[in-house]
Design a protein around this motif. Sequence first.
Motif, PDB file in Angstrom:
ATOM      1  N   VAL A  72      11.446 -42.871 -13.784  1.00 16.62           N
ATOM      2  CA  VAL A  72      11.794 -41.461 -14.009  1.00 16.62           C
ATOM      3  C   VAL A  72      13.225 -41.364 -14.561  1.00 16.62           C
ATOM      4  CG1 VAL A  72      12.100 -39.210 -12.906  1.00 16.62           C
ATOM      5  CG2 VAL A  72      10.205 -40.675 -12.226  1.00 16.62           C
ATOM      6  N   ALA A  95      11.915 -34.883 -20.703  1.00 19.13           N
ATOM      7  CA  ALA A  95      11.445 -36.000 -19.890  1.00 19.13           C
ATOM      8  C   ALA A  95      10.681 -35.410 -18.728  1.00 19.13           C
ATOM      9  CB  ALA A  95      12.627 -36.822 -19.378  1.00 19.13           C
ATOM     10  N   ALA A  96       9.446 -35.870 -18.541  1.00 21.83           N
ATOM     11  CA  ALA A  96       8.630 -35.285 -17.485  1.00 21.83           C
ATOM     12  C   ALA A  96       7.927 -36.383 -16.703  1.00 21.83           C
ATOM     13  CB  ALA A  96       7.596 -34.330 -18.083  1.00 21.83           C
ATOM     14  N   PRO A  97       8.253 -36.501 -15.438  1.00 20.40           N
ATOM     15  CA  PRO A  97       7.483 -37.416 -14.608  1.00 20.40           C
ATOM     16  C   PRO A  97       6.147 -36.781 -14.311  1.00 20.40           C
ATOM     17  CG  PRO A  97       9.322 -36.439 -13.375  1.00 20.40           C
ATOM     18  CD  PRO A  97       9.265 -35.755 -14.692  1.00 20.40           C
ATOM     19  N   TYR A 147       3.781 -35.984 -11.546  1.00 17.11           N
ATOM     20  CA  TYR A 147       3.831 -36.003 -10.092  1.00 17.11           C
ATOM     21  C   TYR A 147       2.442 -36.021  -9.494  1.00 17.11           C
ATOM     22  CZ  TYR A 147       8.806 -35.665  -9.830  1.00 17.11           C
ATOM     23  OH  TYR A 147      10.136 -35.957  -9.916  1.00 17.11           O
ATOM     24  N   GLY A 148       2.113 -37.127  -8.933  1.00 15.77           N
ATOM     25  CA  GLY A 148       0.885 -37.234  -8.158  1.00 15.77           C
ATOM     26  C   GLY A 148       1.313 -37.435  -6.716  1.00 15.77           C
ATOM     27  N   TYR A 159       4.025 -28.836 -22.570  1.00 12.26           N
ATOM     28  CA  TYR A 159       4.232 -29.236 -21.181  1.00 12.26           C
ATOM     29  C   TYR A 159       3.119 -30.146 -20.672  1.00 12.26           C
ATOM     30  CZ  TYR A 159       8.040 -25.931 -20.982  1.00 12.26           C
ATOM     31  OH  TYR A 159       9.221 -25.293 -21.219  1.00 12.26           O
ATOM     32  N   SER A 160       1.990 -30.165 -21.364  1.00 11.15           N
ATOM     33  CA  SER A 160       0.882 -30.999 -20.897  1.00 11.15           C
ATOM     34  C   SER A 160       1.235 -32.479 -21.135  1.00 11.15           C
ATOM     35  CB  SER A 160      -0.409 -30.598 -21.594  1.00 11.15           C
ATOM     36  OG  SER A 160      -0.226 -30.542 -22.997  1.00 11.15           O
ATOM     37  N   GLN A 161       0.442 -33.335 -20.500  1.00  8.15           N
ATOM     38  CA  GLN A 161       0.738 -34.765 -20.552  1.00  8.15           C
ATOM     39  C   GLN A 161       0.532 -35.352 -21.947  1.00  8.15           C
ATOM     40  OE1 GLN A 161      -1.565 -36.629 -17.394  1.00  8.15           O
ATOM     41  NE2 GLN A 161      -1.245 -34.813 -16.153  1.00  8.15           N
TER      42      GLN A 161
END
Lengths: 175, 370
Positions: free
Chosen positions: A15, A34-36, A38-39, A61-63
């Motif tokens: 991250v 940068a987007a982790p 989150y699970g 914003y989507s993966q």
Amino acid sequence: MFEIRIHSRGGQGGVTAARLLALAAIHDGKYATAAPFYGAERRGAPIVSFVRIDDKPIRIYSQIKKPDMVIVLDASVMDVVDVLQGLKSGGRVLVNSAHAREFKGFTSSHVDLTGIALKENLVVAGSPILNTPVIGALAKIGIVSVDSAKRAIRETFTDERNVKAAEAAAKEMSA
Amino acid sequence: MKKISTGNKAVAEAVKQVVPAVVAAYPITPQTEIVEQIAEFVSSGELKSRYIAVESEHSAMAACIGASITGVRTFTATSSHGLLYMHEMTNWAAGARLPIVMATVNRSLGPGWNIWAEHTDALQERDTGWLQVYVSTVQEAYDATLMAFRIAEHNDVLLPVMVNLDGFLLSHIMQPLDTVDIGDFIPPIHLPHAIDVKNPAGYGCLTAPDQQVMFRWDIEKSIRDSAKVIEETEKEFTKRFGRKYGMTEDYQCADAEVIIVAMGTLGKEAEVAVDLLRKEGIKAGSMRLRWLRPFPKLNLVGKQVVVIDRDYSFGRGGILATEIMAQTKEEVFSVIAGLGGQEVTYEDMADFVRKRRMGTEFWFGVKNHV
């Protein structure tokens, strides 16, 4: 837009690597996010982070489904996760490894980030720091500039060994 | 100064600059980073606020109410079940005309236990008398938090304001953030009905029916007046700091035949869907609703409207769709998508538009539901 997916294990700094890379890109005058993902993270479990870099503001914003590049900070993740999933044909794979790895149809690179971290004695809570050397490796192939990479690292960490590790990774990385 | 920040830290950064006298909060995923960061600012001396680590969200709002009625600036933040636990007190905050500012990091409600983005938490607060704004970028989270204090504390408003940001999608993403020197953008707070020991008065006393209705109308009148205050504040913000905001953010709407209406990050990503559809020759536009209360007059005349709801009112429909259908005669295609953090891409949104069936409801990801 250039899209990168980073594979690592919880606690390895994936991250932070994403954050450093986005910050360096911003210093280059670009837009970056940068987007982790989150699970249900726990230390040691395989995780992914996403970095997008563009000349225009980023509205997604989507993966990342079809990355331009995949970074593997822990090669053992490849035993349980298909790290090549969705990677664009001709895209690049960078693996933290002392040995060359070949991925058919993709540009394959490797660099021994763990070895570099150990050599610089960059170890926190028993784990070698991989996120600062990997930024050096990415600067080598022009994802971000060398100056911005160093600036991003220095703004985040006071220990100058992080910059030295990034320089070492840039030198040792296979093209 | 250009830096990189998460949505949560951007909210904390704005709070630091506004310097509330009291911050009372309880941590909850995914809001935690906001209160952690504020607590750090307070303990390092960077922020001269009284930080009250309370034992619950109900107490967090109660503490903000107690502090606010003395005439000082207050802030809190929460998510999901924390917000619902406050519900009794959120009604009180609005009814007592207290300009409390709260960040809500929107998250789904259990069960099943789910920590990801959904708007149903904040929408269950819709009828409390709070003003509500929904943001879509890290920068906007910062800017909207600054403006929230000025709007809430304005003499024509004196109502609490909730700044909503999508859990994880926005609270935890890292984006560029440009912080500003706010100068005198937010005037000193003046609460005309603040407790004054020299002039004792009764607060929250038994109120007769014919007086209660006047209190209720007074809230409604102020919330109607707040539209003008919001407009003035956003205009002044643009004048001082350059960035432009409105009740909605419209993208390619002028000549559009079909318009996507959504809130939060979905509303921003919808712009990319619009670009995709325009390339295919479909005249699409997007309208991101920023302010839910007061609810703005939307210009949708002659358009087909595709509403995406990341929320639901069981037995009735998508909450945003229902609000829009109450205002316009235009036909709506109501899409329920993104519940519990369900992944929705711009390609999915483009598909909603391509396959729209006006006058119906569609649950994304649920087979054979009609």
